[in-house]
Design an enzyme around this catalytic site. Structure first.
Site, PDB file in Angstrom:
ATOM      1  N   ARG A 109      21.085  -3.639-169.149  1.00 42.53           N
ATOM      2  CA  ARG A 109      21.773  -4.893-168.861  1.00 42.53           C
ATOM      3  C   ARG A 109      21.943  -5.762-170.110  1.00 42.53           C
ATOM      4  NH1 ARG A 109      18.320  -6.751-163.700  1.00 42.53           N
ATOM      5  NH2 ARG A 109      16.701  -5.789-164.995  1.00 42.53           N
ATOM      6  N   ASP A 146      16.857   0.261-168.759  1.00 38.68           N
ATOM      7  CA  ASP A 146      17.535  -0.990-168.419  1.00 38.68           C
ATOM      8  C   ASP A 146      18.594  -1.240-169.473  1.00 38.68           C
ATOM      9  OD1 ASP A 146      18.355  -3.542-167.733  1.00 38.68           O
ATOM     10  OD2 ASP A 146      16.335  -4.248-167.270  1.00 38.68           O
TER      11      ASP A 146
END
Length: 214
Positions: free
Chosen positions: A128, A126
């Site tokens: 983000r 991830d």
């Protein structure tokens, strides 16, 4: 601060009329949007979702993930509450971009799970970034949120970015045979809070499915 407010307008939807606020990250050139309904600047915690862009799920009705279902359920929940905000963030594929997401899907077609596919492409599971959320919420006069998510890492990331998350509101919708393994991987490897003891729901579509807001 690299987040610059650009303009606002009305956005009528099947769930009600939202106000759409456009923001630009002047460092990256990425454009982000906030959808609000009701008086969000009253000082009371606001029902909120930070939703990362998912072209395949949000616009192309993909059933490989639960993103489109979550987007629809979040907008419906805000409309039913009469007050809330949805931040639509331009970070496709958990931050790896659309074309790399298609490459990751190809690896998943060959048996990799969603985490393994990202890692084989040289990315973290991830990638983000939620640093844009605080200035967007500040502009809207929102100082505390009730965050709709199943992801404890998102709660921590927003808190680390300076957002006051006073409550996590589950958003468990859209599970089906096409995304069951994906959701199980999110639960087992990424720590998402998901009830995996329940059987997948048939084969719903975005138009016909009536997700339960939890």
């Amino acid at each position: 601060m690299s987040i610059k407010f650009i303009a606002s307008s009305k956005l009528p939807t099947p769930f009600g009329v939202f106000t759409m606020h456009g923001f630009e990250d002047t460092e990256t050139g990425k454009e982000h949007v906030a959808l609000t309904m009701g008086h969000v600047d009253s000082g009371e915690p606001v029902l909120a979702r930070a939703h990362s862009e998912c072209l395949t799920g949000d616009a192309l009705y993909s059933m490989r993930c639960d993103c489109g279902y979550q987007l629809e359920a979040a907008l419906r929940s805000v409309a039913e509450a009469g007050r809330g905000v949805l931040l639509y963030l331009r970070q496709e594929g958990r931050g790896i971009g659309l074309l790399n997401k298609i490459r990751a899907y190809h690896l998943q077609d060959q048996g990799a799970d969603t985490v393994e596919a990202n890692e084989r492409l040289g990315f973290a599971a991830d990638m983000r970034d939620y640093s844009m959320c605080r200035p967007m919420l500040d502009h809207l006069g929102i100082h505390a949120i009730r965050l709709m998510t199943n992801n404890p890492r998102k709660v921590k990331a927003l808190s680390d970015a300076g957002v006051d998350v006073v409550e996590r509101v589950p958003l468990q919708v859209g599970r089906n045979p096409h995304n069951d393994h994906y959701l199980r991987t999110k639960a087992s490897k990424l720590g998402h809070f998901l009830p995996l003891d329940l059987p997948p729901q048939g084969l719903p579509t975005h138009q016909d499915d009536e997700p339960e807001n939890v």
